[in-house]
Design a protein around this motif. Structure first.
Motif, PDB file in Angstrom:
ATOM      1  N   ASP A 113       8.528   8.358  -0.239  1.00 26.54           N
ATOM      2  CA  ASP A 113       7.204   7.948   0.239  1.00 26.54           C
ATOM      3  C   ASP A 113       7.318   6.720   1.137  1.00 26.54           C
ATOM      4  O   ASP A 113       8.311   5.985   1.105  1.00 26.54           O
ATOM      5  CB  ASP A 113       6.275   7.631  -0.932  1.00 26.54           C
ATOM      6  N   LYS A 162      -1.685   3.888  -8.254  1.00 26.27           N
ATOM      7  CA  LYS A 162      -1.052   5.062  -7.634  1.00 26.27           C
ATOM      8  C   LYS A 162       0.460   4.987  -7.845  1.00 26.27           C
ATOM      9  O   LYS A 162       1.065   3.954  -7.664  1.00 26.27           O
ATOM     10  CB  LYS A 162      -1.377   5.111  -6.135  1.00 26.27           C
ATOM     11  N   THR A 197       0.858  -1.179   0.000  1.00 31.62           N
ATOM     12  CA  THR A 197       0.000   0.000   0.000  1.00 31.62           C
ATOM     13  C   THR A 197       0.896   1.231   0.000  1.00 31.62           C
ATOM     14  O   THR A 197       1.772   1.323   0.865  1.00 31.62           O
ATOM     15  CB  THR A 197      -0.895   0.025   1.258  1.00 31.62           C
ATOM     16  N   PRO A 198       0.778   2.143  -0.891  1.00 37.62           N
ATOM     17  CA  PRO A 198      -0.193   2.204  -1.974  1.00 37.62           C
ATOM     18  C   PRO A 198       0.215   1.276  -3.122  1.00 37.62           C
ATOM     19  O   PRO A 198       1.392   1.114  -3.400  1.00 37.62           O
ATOM     20  CB  PRO A 198      -0.155   3.656  -2.417  1.00 37.62           C
TER      21      PRO A 198
END
Length: 171
Positions: A162, A156, A151-152
């Protein structure tokens, strides 16, 4: 009258003969015949051929661009890439695929399906990503302690820096 004397019409004999020849030619020629059905057929065939040629060129150019982005000098080498190409593995295969941004080359798919936690951590670190939460979950048909979801996940796109969360198979 001599041949040089003007006639009653005000023209020389040569001019009168020329005018008569032009009148005869204008009244004797047939109007041109056009095969409009044949012209339309040829035009349509040429248009279809042109469209097919342009479509083929675009497909070839697109394929060449994709190959160039995979083999170009600006694309990371296989040793630098933290992923493998995504492949379909059942109906939920997208849940373990991460789309990693590579600047101008666009996103690159990273398939974590079936990788162990240590390998996944190494790939995330190499890509400049942070590991978030790691949760074990029940998932049918998976090997214990392997990644079943990130996830993500796709579609996406993940940027450098990130945080990515992992779900591992509980067994």
């Amino acid at each position: 009258m001599s041949s040089q004397d003007p006639r009653s019409s005000g023209c020389t004999p040569f001019e009168e003969e020329l005018i008569d020849a032009m009148k005869n030619f204008a009244h004797s020629t047939d109007s041109p015949a056009f095969d409009t059905a044949g012209m339309v057929h040829r035009t349509r065939r040429r248009r279809a051929t042109l469209i097919a040629g342009v479509a083929t060129a675009l497909i070839v150019a697109g394929g060449g661009t994709a190959l160039a982005s995979r083999t170009g000098s600006t694309t990371p080498t296989t040793a630098e890439k933290p992923m493998t190409t995504a492949t379909a593995k059942g109906s939920d295969y997208k849940r373990a695929i991460l789309l990693l941004s590579y600047g101008k080359q666009g996103p690159v798919a990273v398939d974590f399906t079936g990788t162990d936690l240590q390998t996944a951590q190494g790939q995330l670190l190499k890509a400049g990503l942070h590991l978030g939460t790691v949760v074990k979950t029940e998932s049918p048909g998976c090997k214990q302690a392997t990644v079943v979801e990130v996830t993500p996940h796709a579609p996406k796109i993940v940027e450098t820096g990130d945080t990515v969360n992992l779900k591992l198979c509980a067994g």
